[in-house]
Scaffold this active site. Structure first.
Site, PDB file in Angstrom:
ATOM      1  N   PRO A  11     132.754 -52.605 -11.204  1.00 45.39           N
ATOM      2  CA  PRO A  11     133.667 -51.497 -10.941  1.00 45.39           C
ATOM      3  C   PRO A  11     134.437 -51.016 -12.172  1.00 45.39           C
ATOM      4  CG  PRO A  11     134.530 -53.545 -10.040  1.00 45.39           C
ATOM      5  CD  PRO A  11     133.117 -53.817 -10.449  1.00 45.39           C
ATOM      6  N   ASN A  12     134.600 -49.713 -12.217  1.00 42.47           N
ATOM      7  CA  ASN A  12     135.402 -48.995 -13.217  1.00 42.47           C
ATOM      8  C   ASN A  12     134.751 -48.913 -14.598  1.00 42.47           C
ATOM      9  OD1 ASN A  12     137.658 -48.487 -11.399  1.00 42.47           O
ATOM     10  ND2 ASN A  12     138.011 -50.698 -11.534  1.00 42.47           N
ATOM     11  N   ARG A  19     138.818 -44.961 -20.114  1.00 41.79           N
ATOM     12  CA  ARG A  19     139.612 -45.982 -19.440  1.00 41.79           C
ATOM     13  C   ARG A  19     140.249 -46.916 -20.460  1.00 41.79           C
ATOM     14  NH1 ARG A  19     137.154 -51.378 -16.561  1.00 41.79           N
ATOM     15  NH2 ARG A  19     139.112 -52.094 -15.691  1.00 41.79           N
ATOM     16  N   TYR A  24     139.522 -51.427 -24.016  1.00 34.48           N
ATOM     17  CA  TYR A  24     138.066 -51.483 -23.878  1.00 34.48           C
ATOM     18  C   TYR A  24     137.313 -50.711 -24.957  1.00 34.48           C
ATOM     19  CZ  TYR A  24     139.317 -53.424 -19.359  1.00 34.48           C
ATOM     20  OH  TYR A  24     139.838 -54.232 -18.377  1.00 34.48           O
ATOM     21  N   ASN A  75     128.441 -57.902 -16.253  1.00 37.88           N
ATOM     22  CA  ASN A  75     129.857 -57.628 -16.435  1.00 37.88           C
ATOM     23  C   ASN A  75     130.377 -57.204 -15.062  1.00 37.88           C
ATOM     24  OD1 ASN A  75     132.445 -56.851 -16.969  1.00 37.88           O
ATOM     25  ND2 ASN A  75     131.940 -55.591 -18.768  1.00 37.88           N
ATOM     26  N   ALA A  78     136.466 -56.397 -12.426  1.00 35.95           N
ATOM     27  CA  ALA A  78     137.524 -57.113 -11.708  1.00 35.95           C
ATOM     28  C   ALA A  78     136.970 -58.062 -10.640  1.00 35.95           C
ATOM     29  CB  ALA A  78     138.479 -56.104 -11.067  1.00 35.95           C
ATOM     30  N   GLU A  99     127.545 -64.193 -18.175  1.00 33.58           N
ATOM     31  CA  GLU A  99     128.774 -63.464 -17.857  1.00 33.58           C
ATOM     32  C   GLU A  99     129.259 -62.751 -19.121  1.00 33.58           C
ATOM     33  OE1 GLU A  99     131.983 -65.944 -16.480  1.00 33.58           O
ATOM     34  OE2 GLU A  99     133.403 -64.266 -16.483  1.00 33.58           O
ATOM     35  N   HIS A 101     132.076 -59.801 -20.827  1.00 31.25           N
ATOM     36  CA  HIS A 101     133.255 -58.931 -20.756  1.00 31.25           C
ATOM     37  C   HIS A 101     133.483 -58.290 -22.110  1.00 31.25           C
ATOM     38  CE1 HIS A 101     134.225 -60.646 -16.891  1.00 31.25           C
ATOM     39  NE2 HIS A 101     133.986 -61.825 -17.420  1.00 31.25           N
ATOM     40  N   ARG A 108     144.331 -62.320 -21.863  1.00 30.49           N
ATOM     41  CA  ARG A 108     145.005 -61.270 -21.082  1.00 30.49           C
ATOM     42  C   ARG A 108     145.819 -61.901 -19.940  1.00 30.49           C
ATOM     43  NH1 ARG A 108     140.914 -56.689 -19.624  1.00 30.49           N
ATOM     44  NH2 ARG A 108     142.886 -55.616 -19.200  1.00 30.49           N
TER      45      ARG A 108
END
Ligand code: DQA
Length: 148
Positions: A11-12, A19, A24, A75, A78, A99, A101, A108
């Site tokens: 998502p996103n 964004r 990012y 990725n 969230a 995984e 990111h 964070r």
């Protein structure tokens, strides 16, 4: 037969470029896809690149990867921090999953330190921005070695 991998985005991530560029970076998802296509050609593999904002679609894409792809770069956005369903899907498909990111999730907010993907992934790459995608492709191809 040419080996194929799935690069799956949650998502996103369709909004990359606009964004939170301070987190990012300025690169769009299309830029990343182009980068991955070039990397796939260099590695001599084929690649399917997908994005969905919907948890169930990501689960379906993981199920469909079985028998089609040799491994997955995920990725999960969230959903990384919330989704038992994605964790269970990865456990069920018997495919190596990396995984990924863009940001360093460990540097964070505390809620991003928890990953439901990490225990079922072969490894995690985070914090290198868009460059993490070709790094993950190198890592997956190296992990797969000569195995079919
Ligand atoms: C992300 C990190 C997640 O915490 C966040 O929810 C995202 C993007 C990353 O690529 O840095 O959507 O997966």
């Amino acid at each position: 037969m040419t080996r194929s991998i799935l690069i799956l985005n949650g998502p996103n991530l369709n909004l990359l470029g606009t964004r939170q560029p301070e987190v990012y970076g300025p690169t769009t998802l299309q830029d990343i896809q182009d980068m991955c296509s070039a990397k796939a050609a260099q590695l001599g593999i084929s690649m399917v690149f997908r994005q969905s904002n919907h948890e169930g679609e990501l689960v379906d894409a993981l199920h469909a990867a079985r028998g089609t792809h040799a491994g997955v770069i995920l990725n999960a956005g969230a959903y990384t921090h919330t989704s038992v369903a994605l964790m269970d899907a990865i456990s069920s498909i018997m495919l190596p999953v990396i995984e990924l990111h863009l940001s360093n999730i460990h540097a964070r907010e505390a809620f991003r330190h928890k990953s439901y993907i990490a225990p079922v992934a072969i490894g995690q790459i985070c914090g290198f921005g868009a460059a993490g995608y070709p790094l993950a492709m190198d890592a997956l191809v190296s992990y797969l070695g000569d195995a079919e």
